[in-house]
Design a protein around this motif. Structure first.
Motif, PDB file in Angstrom:
ATOM      1  N   TYR A 107       0.857  -1.194   0.000  1.00  0.00           N
ATOM      2  CA  TYR A 107       0.000   0.000   0.000  1.00  0.00           C
ATOM      3  C   TYR A 107       0.892   1.242   0.000  1.00  0.00           C
ATOM      4  CZ  TYR A 107      -3.790  -3.124   1.486  1.00  0.00           C
ATOM      5  OH  TYR A 107      -4.716  -4.131   1.560  1.00  0.00           O
ATOM      6  N   ASN A 108       0.351   2.317  -0.522  1.00  0.00           N
ATOM      7  CA  ASN A 108       1.028   3.607  -0.408  1.00  0.00           C
ATOM      8  C   ASN A 108       0.379   4.406   0.710  1.00  0.00           C
ATOM      9  OD1 ASN A 108       2.970   3.420  -2.383  1.00  0.00           O
ATOM     10  ND2 ASN A 108       1.707   4.368  -3.978  1.00  0.00           N
ATOM     11  N   VAL A 109       1.209   5.085   1.477  1.00  0.00           N
ATOM     12  CA  VAL A 109       0.689   6.015   2.484  1.00  0.00           C
ATOM     13  C   VAL A 109       1.105   7.406   2.013  1.00  0.00           C
ATOM     14  CG1 VAL A 109       0.735   6.728   4.899  1.00  0.00           C
ATOM     15  CG2 VAL A 109       0.927   4.305   4.312  1.00  0.00           C
ATOM     16  N   THR A 110       0.116   8.227   1.673  1.00  0.00           N
ATOM     17  CA  THR A 110       0.399   9.556   1.117  1.00  0.00           C
ATOM     18  C   THR A 110       0.022  10.649   2.103  1.00  0.00           C
ATOM     19  OG1 THR A 110      -0.140   8.678  -1.067  1.00  0.00           O
ATOM     20  CG2 THR A 110      -0.011  11.071  -0.881  1.00  0.00           C
ATOM     21  N   ARG A 111       0.899  11.623   2.208  1.00  0.00           N
ATOM     22  CA  ARG A 111       0.598  12.823   3.001  1.00  0.00           C
ATOM     23  C   ARG A 111       0.803  14.030   2.092  1.00  0.00           C
ATOM     24  NH1 ARG A 111      -1.465   9.554   5.659  1.00  0.00           N
ATOM     25  NH2 ARG A 111      -0.860   8.776   7.711  1.00  0.00           N
ATOM     26  N   ASN A 112      -0.127  14.953   2.147  1.00  0.00           N
ATOM     27  CA  ASN A 112      -0.043  16.156   1.310  1.00  0.00           C
ATOM     28  C   ASN A 112       0.280  17.372   2.164  1.00  0.00           C
ATOM     29  OD1 ASN A 112      -1.024  15.125  -1.436  1.00  0.00           O
ATOM     30  ND2 ASN A 112      -2.569  14.366  -0.008  1.00  0.00           N
ATOM     31  N   ILE A 113       1.160  18.195   1.650  1.00  0.00           N
ATOM     32  CA  ILE A 113       1.607  19.388   2.383  1.00  0.00           C
ATOM     33  C   ILE A 113       1.382  20.614   1.514  1.00  0.00           C
ATOM     34  CG2 ILE A 113       3.652  20.571   3.330  1.00  0.00           C
ATOM     35  CD1 ILE A 113       4.720  17.567   3.749  1.00  0.00           C
ATOM     36  N   LYS A 114       0.795  21.625   2.104  1.00  0.00           N
ATOM     37  CA  LYS A 114       0.655  22.898   1.392  1.00  0.00           C
ATOM     38  C   LYS A 114       1.714  23.840   1.961  1.00  0.00           C
ATOM     39  CE  LYS A 114      -2.438  26.609   0.097  1.00  0.00           C
ATOM     40  NZ  LYS A 114      -3.676  27.335   0.369  1.00  0.00           N
ATOM     41  N   LEU A 115       2.702  24.160   1.145  1.00  0.00           N
ATOM     42  CA  LEU A 115       3.802  25.009   1.618  1.00  0.00           C
ATOM     43  C   LEU A 115       3.505  26.478   1.351  1.00  0.00           C
ATOM     44  CD1 LEU A 115       6.676  25.438   2.765  1.00  0.00           C
ATOM     45  CD2 LEU A 115       7.553  25.079   0.463  1.00  0.00           C
ATOM     46  N   ARG A 116       3.641  27.258   2.416  1.00  0.00           N
ATOM     47  CA  ARG A 116       3.501  28.709   2.308  1.00  0.00           C
ATOM     48  C   ARG A 116       4.860  29.336   2.608  1.00  0.00           C
ATOM     49  NH1 ARG A 116      -0.170  31.395   6.714  1.00  0.00           N
ATOM     50  NH2 ARG A 116       1.670  32.370   7.616  1.00  0.00           N
ATOM     51  N   ILE A 117       5.221  30.340   1.832  1.00  0.00           N
ATOM     52  CA  ILE A 117       6.499  31.022   2.054  1.00  0.00           C
ATOM     53  C   ILE A 117       6.212  32.371   2.708  1.00  0.00           C
ATOM     54  CG2 ILE A 117       8.631  31.882   0.996  1.00  0.00           C
ATOM     55  CD1 ILE A 117       8.229  28.823   0.667  1.00  0.00           C
ATOM     56  N   ASP A 118       6.829  32.590   3.850  1.00  0.00           N
ATOM     57  CA  ASP A 118       6.678  33.864   4.561  1.00  0.00           C
ATOM     58  C   ASP A 118       7.974  34.647   4.511  1.00  0.00           C
ATOM     59  OD1 ASP A 118       4.085  33.477   5.234  1.00  0.00           O
ATOM     60  OD2 ASP A 118       4.400  33.278   7.393  1.00  0.00           O
ATOM     61  N   LYS A 119       7.830  35.955   4.588  1.00  0.00           N
ATOM     62  CA  LYS A 119       9.005  36.823   4.664  1.00  0.00           C
ATOM     63  C   LYS A 119       9.288  37.030   6.145  1.00  0.00           C
ATOM     64  CE  LYS A 119      10.673  41.060   2.578  1.00  0.00           C
ATOM     65  NZ  LYS A 119      10.281  42.399   2.189  1.00  0.00           N
ATOM     66  N   LYS A 120      10.536  36.917   6.533  1.00  0.00           N
ATOM     67  CA  LYS A 120      10.869  37.086   7.949  1.00  0.00           C
ATOM     68  C   LYS A 120      10.661  38.534   8.355  1.00  0.00           C
ATOM     69  CE  LYS A 120      14.361  36.286  11.489  1.00  0.00           C
ATOM     70  NZ  LYS A 120      13.390  36.225  12.572  1.00  0.00           N
TER      71      LYS A 120
END
Lengths: 403, 270
Positions: free
Chosen positions: A218-231
């Motif tokens: 089986y495949n175990v999939t995790r999805n990530i939504k990456l947000r880029i912030d300015k320091k």
């Protein structure tokens, strides 16, 4: 006294008994729904952990508790062994593979000899489509122009006791090449390193780990939504005022502003305050004669400033012997500027010369006036002469006309 | 000019079993494991030129020293033997050092800070709220949430960031030039994070209001350290312990690995 003792014993016995009956009869205390909904993808394994015991330290077995699971719509659901689709292992409910029909509310019951409670948790199984991405994604944030890592979340059940764990990473459904210098999947961990994070790195990432159950992969999939912030930029603050000595008259009100320049830095995390002889102003002047004024934050030409005034109401002689200092601090630095209040001298040359200068001014005025008058007289005489000359000149012509 | 003798030469071999000596990095490392666990660490910092400790290798390596401030002579057990104020640009000779060691009338310097056990005399005054509605996330990108009992915090991978606990960070000031002390309060509540002992969960303590001054309840205060994107929260009450997370454990106090002690502070974004 004996009566009191009997009363206490009787009451305590009464309060314990119903609790025992409750546990025996299965009427557990329901502790509500767990805040977190478990999102799964159809065809992949899903694991529900009992929310009440998840953060007990140590294994659940050491607590001698009995854990049972049931689905809200089927009271008698008893999970089978590992050869079935749904089973319990180490207190967690495993559904392999999860199907859309498995969506619903599951209740975990934890009980021992004297205690019983229940908590529910929701499972939602989605079809593997782009539309479901927003629901099943884990938001993660990285800072622009730094190097950071994405973490493939909630894999502990599938990666436990595995040294050969291999995770495949995808960005927008495209497999990330291991030769790529931008991305590096760290072997043996759940991390993807991203070098020199840029705005283009924003988007959806997927991490996939292989898991075999009863010989079926089986495949175990995790999805990530990456947000880029300015320091949020922080700079070293610079105190630009007050001066080292401030002149003041005793008995008068005095305000000494402490002004700090921050450039493009943030004001929010910068602290600015006054001290008197190394003591907080509030503590040093509890009666409130000397106070710190309202903090002022403002910008001039896109550069930030903070100001905190020190207010004397009024200035007294004791203030002349006090070492006042303005202190500024943020996470980068700590600076201070000392200032002292000096009495403005009561005898000053300006005051002494004021009457003299007034006399001179009056005399000068009179002299100017006289001179002006004298000049005006001369001018008038010339004008009169000119006028007379003109009359005389035109007179014969007038006569001629009469002729 | 006479070569400066190494005044610590005789002391090097005299330290007892419960004391450690190190001249590494030109500094005298003193670790006296006494009953009171007295800390003399602060003596070795160069406090803006106020105080300068004379390290062993430093004294032996340099033949000409021009000191503009005080010279401190320390025994290997951390006891301050002598202090001597020297005039500007004055060279130290062997006679000077001898005089310093033999002069019985000079008083010892007291440590600048009391040991941790006795630091409650320091008063921390509230200054301002420096961050509002911010969230903390650990190195595994887990947000902090309240556990089922509501008394503690735990770290969890979240699909909805609104589920993460939001904090207001209140900054405090003190007479000491120390780090930046802050309190962490759950936004729109009266619950403050309170440090416990090592490996014990961080408590959520209810307070009637934000304390205007903190003197005894230093469990509520944490020194906030920021290094790039990493943020650390060190307990003021127990400065060796940090707020930490660990797989399947409540948010607790730890000295470091295997617990995660660094956090990312995420500002409230609409």
């Amino acid at each position: 006294m004996f009566f009191m003792y009997l009363l206490i014993v009787g009451v305590s016995a009464f309060t314990i008994q119903p609790e025992e009956r409750t546990v025996a009869s299965g009427n557990c205390q329901f502790r509500g729904k767990h805040f977190k909904t478990i999102f799964g993808v159809e065809g992949e394994p899903a694991v529900l952990r009992c929310p009440q015991v998840r953060y007990w330290l140590g294994a659940s077995a050491s607590f001698h508790v009995n854990m049972t699971w049931r689905k809200n719509d089927s009271a008698g659901m008893a999970p089978g062994g590992e050869e079935t689709q749904v089973w319990v292992k180490d207190g967690a409910l495993w559904i392999v593979p999860a199907l859309q029909g498995n969506s619903g509310t599951y209740i975990c019951t934890v009980r021992n000899a004297s205690y019983c409670d229940e908590m529910s948790i929701e499972l939602r199984v989605f079809k593997k489509t782009e539309a479901s991405l927003t629901f099943i994604s884990y938001p993660q944030i990285l800072i622009l122009s730094t190097s950071g890592s994405l973490v493939c979340p909630e894999l502990s059940e599938f990666t436990r006791n595995k040294t050969d764990m291999k995770i495949h990473w995808y960005k927008d459904s495209v497999l990330l090449d291991q030769a790529n210098e931008k991305f590096l999947s760290v072997q043996g961990t759940t991390r993807l390193l991203i070098n020199n994070v840029s705005v283009e790195d924003e988007g959806y990432y997927s991490c996939v780990v292989a898991f075999a159950h009863n010989g079926t992969p089986y495949n175990v999939t995790r999805n990530i939504k990456l947000r880029i912030d300015k320091k949020e930029e922080e700079t070293v603050p610079v105190i630009i005022s007050p001066h080292q000595t401030i002149l003041a008259s005793l008995g008068s009100r005095l305000t000494i502003p402490c002004k700090v320049f921050l450039g493009a830095g943030t004001c929010s995390t910068t602290l600015l305050w006054w001290m008197a002889n190394n003591t907080n102003i509030k503590s040093a002047y509890q009666e409130g004669r000397v106070t710190e004024g309202q903090r002022l934050e403002y910008s001039e030409n896109n550069e930030n400033y903070i100001e905190v005034p020190l207010i004397f109401n009024p200035v007294i002689r004791e203030d002349l012997n006090v070492d006042f200092k303005c202190v500024v601090r943020n996470t980068l630095s700590f600076q201070m500027l000392h200032t002292t209040v000096k009495e403005a001298s009561t005898f000053s040359w300006e005051i002494a010369l004021a009457p003299l200068s007034l006399v001179l001014l009056v005399l000068g005025g009179i002299w100017m006036h006289r001179r002006y008058k004298h000049r005006t007289g001369k001018t008038y005489g010339l004008t009169a002469l000119k006028t007379g000359h003109q009359d005389f000149r035109f007179y014969p012509s007038n006569i001629k006309e009469i002729k | 000019m006479a070569k400066v003798p190494d005044v610590f030469e005789d002391l090097k071999n005299c330290y007892s079993e419960n004391e450690e000596y190190s001249s590494d990095a030109d500094q005298l490392s003193l670790n006296q494991k006494s009953f009171y666990d007295a800390s003399y660490d602060t003596l070795h910092e160069d406090h803006g030129g106020k105080l300068r400790s004379l390290g062993t290798s430093e004294a032996s390596k340099m033949s000409q020293l021009t000191f503009k401030e005080s010279v401190v002579v320390l025994a290997a057990n951390g006891k301050v033997l002598k202090k001597r104020r020297l005039s500007f640009d004055q060279f130290i000779t062997s006679e000077d050092l001898e005089a310093i060691v033999n002069d019985a009338e000079e008083e010892p310097i007291q440590p600048r800070l009391a040991p941790n056990n006795f630091q409650s005399s320091i008063k921390y005054s509230f200054n301002k709220v420096i961050k509002k509605q911010c969230t903390l996330s650990d190195t595994s990108s887990q947000g902090l949430i309240r556990d089922t009992s509501g008394q503690y915090l735990m770290a969890a991978a979240l699909q909805d960031t609104n589920q993460a606990v939001k904090f207001d960070m209140g900054a405090y000031i003190t007479d000491e030039d120390s780090l930046l002390p802050v309190t962490l309060r759950i936004s729109e509540t009266r619950l403050f994070l309170s440090a416990q002992n090592k490996d014990e969960p961080v408590l959520l303590k209810e307070m009637p209001e934000t304390p205007k001054a903190i003197q005894d309840e230093t469990n509520l205060l944490f020194f906030w350290e920021s290094h790039g994107t990493k943020n650390y929260f060190k307990s003021v009450a127990q400065p060796k312990l940090f707020i930490a997370t660990k797989q399947d454990q409540l948010v607790h106090m730890a000295t470091g690995l295997p617990s995660n002690t660094d956090f990312q502070i995420l500002e409230n974004k609409p």
